[in-house]
Write a protein that holds these residues in place. Structure first.
Motif, mmCIF file in Angstrom:
data_model
loop_
_atom_site.group_PDB
_atom_site.id
_atom_site.type_symbol
_atom_site.label_atom_id
_atom_site.label_comp_id
_atom_site.label_asym_id
_atom_site.label_seq_id
_atom_site.Cartn_x
_atom_site.Cartn_y
_atom_site.Cartn_z
ATOM 1 N N UNK A 121 0.851 -1.187 0.000
ATOM 2 C CA UNK A 121 0.000 0.000 0.000
ATOM 3 C C UNK A 121 0.883 1.232 0.000
ATOM 4 N N UNK A 122 0.737 2.045 -1.038
ATOM 5 C CA UNK A 122 1.528 3.265 -1.185
ATOM 6 C C UNK A 122 0.735 4.431 -0.602
ATOM 7 N N UNK A 123 1.348 5.154 0.326
ATOM 8 C CA UNK A 123 0.772 6.372 0.883
ATOM 9 C C UNK A 123 1.649 7.550 0.502
ATOM 10 N N UNK A 124 1.030 8.707 0.296
ATOM 11 C CA UNK A 124 1.779 9.902 -0.118
ATOM 12 C C UNK A 124 1.268 11.088 0.680
ATOM 13 N N UNK A 125 2.142 11.637 1.517
ATOM 14 C CA UNK A 125 1.758 12.659 2.482
ATOM 15 C C UNK A 125 2.446 13.983 2.166
ATOM 16 N N UNK A 126 1.681 15.062 2.251
ATOM 17 C CA UNK A 126 2.212 16.399 2.004
ATOM 18 C C UNK A 126 3.090 16.846 3.161
ATOM 19 N N UNK A 127 4.028 17.712 2.835
ATOM 20 C CA UNK A 127 4.943 18.243 3.839
ATOM 21 C C UNK A 127 4.189 18.909 4.988
ATOM 22 N N UNK A 128 3.109 19.625 4.704
ATOM 23 C CA UNK A 128 2.417 20.361 5.758
ATOM 24 C C UNK A 128 1.263 19.572 6.376
ATOM 25 N N UNK A 129 1.115 18.311 6.006
ATOM 26 C CA UNK A 129 0.092 17.477 6.653
ATOM 27 C C UNK A 129 0.490 17.192 8.093
ATOM 28 N N UNK A 130 -0.497 16.950 8.921
ATOM 29 C CA UNK A 130 -0.263 16.546 10.316
ATOM 30 C C UNK A 130 -0.948 15.204 10.521
ATOM 31 N N UNK A 131 -0.177 14.147 10.423
ATOM 32 C CA UNK A 131 -0.775 12.801 10.476
ATOM 33 C C UNK A 131 -1.214 12.419 11.880
ATOM 34 N N UNK A 132 -0.879 13.252 12.866
ATOM 35 C CA UNK A 132 -1.356 12.967 14.219
ATOM 36 C C UNK A 132 -2.826 13.338 14.382
ATOM 37 N N UNK A 133 -3.382 14.059 13.397
ATOM 38 C CA UNK A 133 -4.784 14.464 13.447
ATOM 39 C C UNK A 133 -5.645 13.445 12.704
ATOM 40 N N UNK A 134 -6.819 13.169 13.252
ATOM 41 C CA UNK A 134 -7.679 12.131 12.686
ATOM 42 C C UNK A 134 -8.150 12.464 11.282
ATOM 43 N N UNK A 135 -8.216 13.751 10.949
ATOM 44 C CA UNK A 135 -8.733 14.154 9.637
ATOM 45 C C UNK A 135 -7.625 14.370 8.600
ATOM 46 N N UNK A 136 -6.406 13.936 8.893
ATOM 47 C CA UNK A 136 -5.300 14.139 7.950
ATOM 48 C C UNK A 136 -5.582 13.406 6.637
ATOM 49 N N UNK A 137 -5.353 14.087 5.530
ATOM 50 C CA UNK A 137 -5.617 13.542 4.201
ATOM 51 C C UNK A 137 -4.328 13.435 3.398
ATOM 52 N N UNK A 138 -4.222 12.353 2.633
ATOM 53 C CA UNK A 138 -3.092 12.198 1.726
ATOM 54 C C UNK A 138 -3.348 13.006 0.451
ATOM 55 N N UNK A 139 -2.309 13.081 -0.391
ATOM 56 C CA UNK A 139 -2.497 13.685 -1.697
ATOM 57 C C UNK A 139 -3.610 12.957 -2.444
ATOM 58 N N UNK A 140 -4.296 13.688 -3.313
ATOM 59 C CA UNK A 140 -5.345 13.096 -4.142
ATOM 60 C C UNK A 140 -4.781 11.925 -4.952
ATOM 61 N N UNK A 141 -5.505 10.805 -4.895
ATOM 62 C CA UNK A 141 -5.079 9.614 -5.622
ATOM 63 C C UNK A 141 -4.503 8.528 -4.741
ATOM 64 N N UNK A 142 -4.092 8.881 -3.544
ATOM 65 C CA UNK A 142 -3.522 7.923 -2.607
ATOM 66 C C UNK A 142 -4.489 7.705 -1.446
ATOM 67 N N UNK A 143 -4.422 6.545 -0.774
ATOM 68 C CA UNK A 143 -3.476 5.432 -0.930
ATOM 69 C C UNK A 143 -3.858 4.525 -2.103
ATOM 70 N N UNK A 144 -2.868 3.752 -2.537
ATOM 71 C CA UNK A 144 -3.060 2.773 -3.607
ATOM 72 C C UNK A 144 -2.489 1.437 -3.119
ATOM 73 N N UNK A 145 -3.312 0.402 -3.176
ATOM 74 C CA UNK A 145 -2.857 -0.937 -2.783
ATOM 75 C C UNK A 145 -2.728 -1.814 -4.020
ATOM 76 N N UNK A 146 -1.567 -2.499 -4.134
ATOM 77 C CA UNK A 146 -1.310 -3.344 -5.298
ATOM 78 C C UNK A 146 -0.860 -4.718 -4.819
#
Length: 504
Positions: free
Chosen positions: A476-501
């Motif tokens: 599963x590929x995840x792609x996170x923006x520099x200014x994202x805060x993944x400690x917050x429940x509403x954190x969103x990845x870049x559009x198009x991610x995640x992708x599982x292959x």
């Protein structure tokens, strides 16, 4: 070369990269390590030392509540690093370590137990630091430590300072050491680390053309050796340590961690330079601006991508440890994944700095990666993408995740098809307009699943996280923006991610 950190470095004026004149109880800047195959390797990185100071550093482990010195090593005045190697390492327990210099200087961390019993193994991947942004990287450190990957991969361009690698590498360490203080880390240098805008290593020859597109290395081989020593000495031993021309070493190898087998490539060390070898199709030998050209005209006999040595390694690696999931790590992607470079009016039909060329070498590499059932993770492109490579047909090659640049607001790239149309078989799980099957500028078959253009959050800057599920055999590929805060429940990845292959 490296004037800030050599000779009478203490007489140099202050510089914009880093303050090298630290208090002497702070001269151990950081350590970086890997564990694989029962061997612990750790590099100690120091600030420059004064002539009268000892060149000895010591490695200590905490055992049964007591610190015990295990080894000492000698610091090399070129690059100010030293290497510890511990055989017969027991990787079943967490072991605190510290690196010491003199009486007071100390750096502490944790050598993690091998997470072999975990079902999911994760790896964070970053690339392309910047000399235009000297700040710390607090968001990256917070996010990565919160997600707590089992391994971290720095895919290249940790330094953008060309002639001052030691100072820039120290700066990188200050920015990111809290991400690898307590977990294993892979770092590999790319072109900017060794002082070049682009690199076609061509087996280590001397480059004599501005821009180095004749192939080879521009700077003195001892400078290149210093860079590789600082960034890669802690990697597992190379598959074949035979040096290339000018005495430059190699580091391509594999690392087994958490029940996953990682191949670490040097995808530019043996690659042919284009100048004088192929018909020039633009103002530069490495930039093709003629959309009417014949891609076969530049895929000529004798041109090399990975080189026979690394192809042999990839084939052997693909057949070993068949019970383990496999991942290939390299500097850049194996296709042309960008249409526009630097600014909106700079459209290139094909960029020979990418590993889409030479096509025959690209296809040899992809067949071996696919045969290993591996996925591929890389950096360099300043444009995050997930692409399924095609060799003979669309979709018959491995999945590739090129992660974003750490800082992306100084040289951006765009995925922007000239007709602004989706290709056949688009990704229906995203609102991104230009997904599907395409031919890149070399005629290579690629299936674009997701991309991050610089109009996106953080100007497209960020990092990648790949989760490998051993039970399901998926990535599963995840792609996170520099200014994202993944400690917050509403954190969103870049559009198009995640992708599982599926890894098959």
């Amino acid at each position: 070369m490296d004037t800030l950190s050599t000779n009478d470095w203490w007489n140099r004026a202050d510089n914009p990269i880093i303050d090298l004149k630290v208090e002497r109880d702070q001269v151990v800047a950081f350590g970086i390590y890997t564990v694989s195959g029962g061997v612990l390797k750790m590099s100690a990185q120091l600030y420059p030392l004064y002539p009268e100071e000892t060149r000895e550093v010591r490695l200590e482990f905490q055992q049964e509540g007591e610190w015990q010195e295990i080894q000492s090593a000698t610091v090399n005045d070129l690059g100010w690093s030293a290497l510890f190697r511990v055989e017969n390492w027991d990787d079943t327990a967490n072991v605190p370590y510290r690196i010491r210099h003199g009486e007071k200087a100390m750096y502490e961390g944790l050598i993690r137990r091998n997470p072999v019993n975990k079902n999911e193994i994760s790896i964070a991947a970053l690339s392309c630091n910047s000399n235009q942004d000297r700040g710390m990287r607090e968001n990256y450190v917070r996010n990565i430590n919160h997600q707590d990957p089992d391994l971290i991969f720095f895919a290249g361009d940790q330094s953008y300072d060309h002639t001052e690698h030691t100072a820039a590498w120290l700066k990188f360490g200050l920015q990111f050491r809290e991400t690898f203080r307590n977990r294993p880390a892979i770092s590999i240098p790319d072109d900017h680390d060794i002082g070049q805008g682009n690199l076609w290593g061509e087996n280590g020859k001397k480059s004599v053309v501005k821009g180095s597109n004749d192939g080879g290395y521009t700077y003195h081989p001892e400078y290149v050796q210093m860079v590789e020593r600082c960034q890669t000495a802690h990697l597992p031993d190379p598959y074949d340590p035979t040096p290339i021309e000018q005495g430059i070493g190699v580091y391509y190898t594999n690392l087994s961690w958490g029940g996953v087998d990682f191949a670490i490539l040097e995808d530019r060390k043996f690659k042919s330079g284009p100048n004088g070898k192929i018909p020039q199709q633009g103002p530069r030998p490495d930039h093709i601006r003629n959309p009417e050209y014949d891609p076969a005209s530049i895929d000529l006999p004798g041109l090399t991508l990975l080189g026979e040595r690394q192809l042999t390694f990839l084939e052997d690696w693909g057949q070993q440890n068949p019970e383990q999931l496999k991942v290939v790590l390299s500097q850049t992607g194996f296709c042309g994944g960008a249409h526009i470079h630097g600014k909106k009016d700079n459209r290139l039909h094909a960029d020979l700095d990418s590993n889409g060329w030479p096509q025959t070498g690209r296809n040899k590499a992809l067949r071996l990666i696919k045969a290993a059932k591996a996925v591929h993770i890389a950096g360099d492109q300043h444009l995050a993408t997930v692409i399924q490579q095609g060799v003979d047909e669309f979709g018959d090659g491995p999945w590739s995740f090129v992660v974003p640049a750490i800082v992306n607001d100084y040289y951006s790239r765009w995925w922007w098809p000239e007709d602004e149309k989706a290709g056949p078989n688009p990704n229906t799980n995203t609102s991104l307009p230009w997904t599907g099957d395409y031919l890149d500028g070399f005629g290579n078959k690629i299936s674009m699943m997701a991309y991050v253009n610089p109009e996106s959050q953080s100007a497209g800057g960020g990092y990648g996280l790949t989760r490998l599920n051993k039970k399901e055999g998926t990535a599963t590929f995840e792609c996170w923006a520099r200014d994202a805060d993944v400690t917050q429940a509403n954190a969103q990845q870049f559009e198009g991610w995640p992708i599982t292959v599926a890894m098959e």
